[in-house]
Enzyme design. Structure first.
Site, PDB file in Angstrom:
ATOM      1  N   CYS A  61       0.833  -1.211   0.000  1.00 50.48           N
ATOM      2  CA  CYS A  61       0.000   0.000   0.000  1.00 50.48           C
ATOM      3  C   CYS A  61       0.864   1.256   0.000  1.00 50.48           C
ATOM      4  O   CYS A  61       1.699   1.455   0.893  1.00 50.48           O
ATOM      5  CB  CYS A  61      -0.912  -0.002   1.224  1.00 50.48           C
ATOM      6  SG  CYS A  61      -1.926   1.483   1.407  1.00 50.48           S
TER       7      CYS A  61
ATOM      8  N   CYS B 217      -1.559   3.535  -6.237  1.00 47.87           N
ATOM      9  CA  CYS B 217      -2.555   2.994  -5.302  1.00 47.87           C
ATOM     10  C   CYS B 217      -2.805   1.550  -5.702  1.00 47.87           C
ATOM     11  O   CYS B 217      -3.071   1.272  -6.881  1.00 47.87           O
ATOM     12  CB  CYS B 217      -3.851   3.798  -5.358  1.00 47.87           C
ATOM     13  SG  CYS B 217      -5.167   3.111  -4.330  1.00 47.87           S
TER      14      CYS B 217
END
Length: 234
Positions: free
Chosen positions: A85, A199
């Site tokens: 992430c 992302c």
């Protein structure tokens, strides 16, 4: 000499973690099962929300939870750790300080890779969570390399953020993909010379992005770095 074992601090989100593992498998040259890379994965969707902590300001810090995951992976035998992430790298220092094994900094990796591949590049367009812009996660690394970051204009970014939320919920629509590509076009109109998918939820949809610009995917860069570290140091 035995190969190194990678530990993945995952669950942010679960599908994105599986996507990274699949990328590692596909990037590894093999003749047999034993040639694949040993991955220890803590796919923990209970990590406190980065969106609630950073954007909404209503949630607790994910840092302690992530540090605990890192320690668990180290205890299980991981030789180095990764955090798929992008947004969670806001807590990178806390995680890295909690263990004695190296933790790859994905933000630094992405910035360095773009500069190496496009030495004359001036602007990169970021497709990412709104949290990245709020906390200026990429700015220190890109500023140091003389790279300016541009973000989609507000209406386009709102669409990107909703897409991220919907991918986390296991859904997305064709109309959202059209808006996602409109955001990419908006970045190009602002002078971006390449796009960075920063992302993991958007990485899951990387085949839906259409652009004339070079496109870098942070998840793909991380997967290839995992393979490089394991195989080159075996």
């Amino acid at each position: 000499m035995s190969e190194k074992v990678v530990g993945i601090i995952g669950g942010m989100g679960p599908e994105a973690t599986v996507d990274l593992m699949q990328r590692v498998i596909e990037a590894t040259s093999v003749e047999d099962d034993a040639d694949h890379i040993h991955m220890l994965v803590d796919n923990n969707p209970k990590v406190p929300s980065r969106i609630k902590a950073l954007i909404e300001g209503t949630g607790i810090s994910p840092g302690p939870c992530m540090a605990g995951m890192a320690q668990g992976l180290e205890q299980q035998g991981a030789d180095f750790l990764v955090i798929p992430c992008n947004t969670a790298h806001h807590y990178y220092e806390e995680v890295a300080a909690s263990v004695s094994v190296p933790v790859i900094n994905l933000i630094q990796l992405a910035a360095d890779t773009i500069r190496a591949r496009q030495p004359e590049l001036k602007k990169v367009g970021l497709l990412a969570s709104s949290a990245l812009r709020m906390i200026k996660l990429y700015e220190p690394w890109c500023d140091a390399l003389g790279i300016e970051i541009v973000y989609p204009e507000t209406s386009c970014q709102d669409s990107v953020m909703q897409l991220i939320r919907d991918v986390k919920a296991g859904r997305s629509t064709d109309a959202q993909i059209v808006e996602y590509n409109a955001a990419a076009q908006n970045l190009q109109a602002q002078g971006a010379q390449c796009l960075l998918i920063a992302c993991t939820e958007l990485s899951v949809l990387d085949d839906k992005l259409a652009s004339d610009l070079p496109v870098y995917d942070a998840s793909d860069l991380l997967a290839r770095e995992i393979v490089r570290r394991v195989k080159s140091e075996a």
